[in-house]
Design a protein around this motif. Sequence first.
Motif, PDB file in Angstrom:
ATOM      1  N   THR A   1       1.450  -1.162   0.118  1.00 22.24           N
ATOM      2  CA  THR A   1       0.029   0.114   0.481  1.00 22.24           C
ATOM      3  C   THR A   1       0.548   1.559  -0.265  1.00 22.24           C
ATOM      4  O   THR A   1       1.762   0.792   0.043  1.00 22.24           O
ATOM      5  CB  THR A   1      -1.100  -0.006   1.327  1.00 22.24           C
ATOM      6  OG1 THR A   1       0.056   0.610   2.059  1.00 22.24           O
ATOM      7  CG2 THR A   1      -1.486  -0.974   1.183  1.00 22.24           C
TER       8      THR A   1
ATOM      9  N   VAL B   1      -9.975  -2.281   1.836  1.00 25.86           N
ATOM     10  CA  VAL B   1      -9.100  -2.773   1.966  1.00 25.86           C
ATOM     11  C   VAL B   1      -8.844  -4.234   1.709  1.00 25.86           C
ATOM     12  O   VAL B   1      -8.713  -5.328   1.189  1.00 25.86           O
ATOM     13  CB  VAL B   1      -8.482  -2.291   3.442  1.00 25.86           C
ATOM     14  CG1 VAL B   1      -7.380  -3.958   3.410  1.00 25.86           C
ATOM     15  CG2 VAL B   1      -7.661  -0.741   3.627  1.00 25.86           C
TER      16      VAL B   1
ATOM     17  N   TYR C   1      -6.773  -2.345   9.419  1.00 25.70           N
ATOM     18  CA  TYR C   1      -7.501  -2.725   8.327  1.00 25.70           C
ATOM     19  C   TYR C   1      -6.587  -3.762   7.400  1.00 25.70           C
ATOM     20  O   TYR C   1      -7.019  -4.868   6.891  1.00 25.70           O
ATOM     21  CB  TYR C   1      -8.458  -1.846   7.102  1.00 25.70           C
ATOM     22  CG  TYR C   1      -9.115  -0.718   8.148  1.00 25.70           C
ATOM     23  CD1 TYR C   1      -9.765  -1.136   9.266  1.00 25.70           C
ATOM     24  CD2 TYR C   1      -9.186   0.212   7.943  1.00 25.70           C
ATOM     25  CE1 TYR C   1     -10.639  -0.481  10.023  1.00 25.70           C
ATOM     26  CE2 TYR C   1      -9.651   1.851   8.434  1.00 25.70           C
ATOM     27  CZ  TYR C   1     -10.656   0.781   9.782  1.00 25.70           C
ATOM     28  OH  TYR C   1     -11.186   1.748  10.034  1.00 25.70           O
ATOM     29  N   GLY C   2      -5.223  -3.086   7.670  1.00 25.98           N
ATOM     30  CA  GLY C   2      -4.637  -4.251   6.307  1.00 25.98           C
ATOM     31  C   GLY C   2      -4.132  -5.488   6.513  1.00 25.98           C
ATOM     32  O   GLY C   2      -3.946  -6.694   6.022  1.00 25.98           O
TER      33      GLY C   2
ATOM     34  N   ASN D   1       1.909  -2.890   4.696  1.00 25.52           N
ATOM     35  CA  ASN D   1       0.662  -1.818   5.680  1.00 25.52           C
ATOM     36  C   ASN D   1       1.862  -0.586   5.264  1.00 25.52           C
ATOM     37  O   ASN D   1       2.006  -0.431   6.375  1.00 25.52           O
ATOM     38  CB  ASN D   1      -0.188  -2.065   6.679  1.00 25.52           C
ATOM     39  CG  ASN D   1      -0.801  -3.157   6.305  1.00 25.52           C
ATOM     40  OD1 ASN D   1      -1.501  -2.860   5.382  1.00 25.52           O
ATOM     41  ND2 ASN D   1      -0.681  -4.426   6.719  1.00 25.52           N
TER      42      ASN D   1
ATOM     43  N   THR E   1      -6.565   7.671  10.814  1.00 31.13           N
ATOM     44  CA  THR E   1      -7.230   7.098  10.023  1.00 31.13           C
ATOM     45  C   THR E   1      -6.641   5.908   9.286  1.00 31.13           C
ATOM     46  O   THR E   1      -6.752   5.313   8.829  1.00 31.13           O
ATOM     47  CB  THR E   1      -8.723   7.277   9.252  1.00 31.13           C
ATOM     48  OG1 THR E   1     -10.066   8.697  10.315  1.00 31.13           O
ATOM     49  CG2 THR E   1      -8.943   6.660   8.345  1.00 31.13           C
ATOM     50  N   VAL E   2      -5.647   6.883   8.521  1.00 28.80           N
ATOM     51  CA  VAL E   2      -4.249   6.241   7.576  1.00 28.80           C
ATOM     52  C   VAL E   2      -3.068   5.807   8.237  1.00 28.80           C
ATOM     53  O   VAL E   2      -3.284   4.138   7.701  1.00 28.80           O
ATOM     54  CB  VAL E   2      -4.045   7.505   6.579  1.00 28.80           C
ATOM     55  CG1 VAL E   2      -2.722   6.781   5.410  1.00 28.80           C
ATOM     56  CG2 VAL E   2      -4.748   7.990   6.078  1.00 28.80           C
TER      57      VAL E   2
ATOM     58  N   GLY F   1      -5.370   2.084   8.778  1.00 28.02           N
ATOM     59  CA  GLY F   1      -5.336   1.526   7.599  1.00 28.02           C
ATOM     60  C   GLY F   1      -4.162   0.453   7.868  1.00 28.02           C
ATOM     61  O   GLY F   1      -4.080  -0.612   7.155  1.00 28.02           O
TER      62      GLY F   1
ATOM     63  N   THR G   1      -7.145   2.334  -3.967  1.00 31.64           N
ATOM     64  CA  THR G   1      -7.448   1.886  -2.242  1.00 31.64           C
ATOM     65  C   THR G   1      -7.697   3.293  -1.317  1.00 31.64           C
ATOM     66  O   THR G   1      -6.340   3.171  -1.521  1.00 31.64           O
ATOM     67  CB  THR G   1      -6.642   0.718  -1.738  1.00 31.64           C
ATOM     68  OG1 THR G   1      -6.773  -0.402  -2.543  1.00 31.64           O
ATOM     69  CG2 THR G   1      -7.072   0.442  -0.856  1.00 31.64           C
ATOM     70  N   ASP G   2      -8.475   3.543  -0.940  1.00 28.32           N
ATOM     71  CA  ASP G   2      -8.313   4.109  -0.271  1.00 28.32           C
ATOM     72  C   ASP G   2      -8.076   3.264   1.956  1.00 28.32           C
ATOM     73  O   ASP G   2      -8.877   2.565   1.953  1.00 28.32           O
ATOM     74  CB  ASP G   2      -9.532   4.704  -0.039  1.00 28.32           C
ATOM     75  CG  ASP G   2      -9.387   5.992   1.980  1.00 28.32           C
ATOM     76  OD1 ASP G   2      -8.708   5.793   2.316  1.00 28.32           O
ATOM     77  OD2 ASP G   2     -10.238   6.644   2.140  1.00 28.32           O
ATOM     78  N   VAL G   3      -6.693   3.447   1.812  1.00 25.52           N
ATOM     79  CA  VAL G   3      -6.776   1.940   2.879  1.00 25.52           C
ATOM     80  C   VAL G   3      -7.346   2.816   3.945  1.00 25.52           C
ATOM     81  O   VAL G   3      -7.679   1.750   5.087  1.00 25.52           O
ATOM     82  CB  VAL G   3      -5.058   2.036   3.719  1.00 25.52           C
ATOM     83  CG1 VAL G   3      -4.127   1.502   1.971  1.00 25.52           C
ATOM     84  CG2 VAL G   3      -4.117   3.478   3.904  1.00 25.52           C
ATOM     85  N   GLY G   4      -7.848   3.510   4.832  1.00 27.12           N
ATOM     86  CA  GLY G   4      -8.486   4.169   5.781  1.00 27.12           C
ATOM     87  C   GLY G   4      -9.981   3.972   5.643  1.00 27.12           C
ATOM     88  O   GLY G   4     -11.317   3.719   6.288  1.00 27.12           O
TER      89      GLY G   4
END
Length: 245
Positions: free
Chosen positions: A9, A62, A112-113, A81, A104-105, A109, A54-57
């Motif tokens: 990412t 994800v 989530y990853g 990640n 968030t990121v 991120g 992809t928005d990892v947030g």
Amino acid sequence: MQDKVVIVTGGSSGLGRATAELMIAEGARVVIADINGEAGEAVANAIGAEFVRTDVGDPMEVEALVSGTVARFGQLDVMCNNAGVIAIAPVLETTNEAFDHMVTVNFGGVFYGTRAAGRVMAEQGFGAIVNTASNGGCSPSEDMAVYSGTKAAVVALSKACAIELAPKGVRVNTISPGTMLTGMVPDVEGIVEVLDKLQPIGYAANPSQMAAGVLFLASDEGNYVTGHDLVIDGGATAGRRAVGV
């Protein structure tokens, strides 16, 4: 890394691009993800990777990145990640928007990853997750309180995940880079010279030097390493030089 399937990412620039290039050079099949679709497509075409915007947030995006990669290649060997953002400001002047974006990121991120990849890898019985933290997580800097906090959280999250996932054959580590000459360096005259002087080794790093650490943690050569934070910062967090030197 021959024929291993790798997701990176934040792969359109900096450490992400350098990692993707090195993985491909070592024989991996690489999917880069980035919120910047134009840049991501250009990099993927240039280095021989595949690209998924992809928005990892966004946890759903994800999940789609990971499930789509597995559907395409049949497995997932490595999840990097790496996507991150930074906002430099005194803590008393940091806006809610800047705080929310970094959390968030930088933290969300990674979570989530790690969760999405971890589920796949636990089912497979193998896999390696490498999360990008920062030496700012263990040695914070002025005007970077929230950024440093998110990176410290990444290290703690990764260590906890390493403990949980080790019995399932999944390794989780972090890399904590020091100063790199990437797009995160402010466009200020003379900044590179200043950054060079701050590093005991004498210069700010090229992202490829950090990518070598990611490669080790992801590879079979690092198969007994989990729950580790690999700091690569030219000695910046080793200690202080003598006054007047």
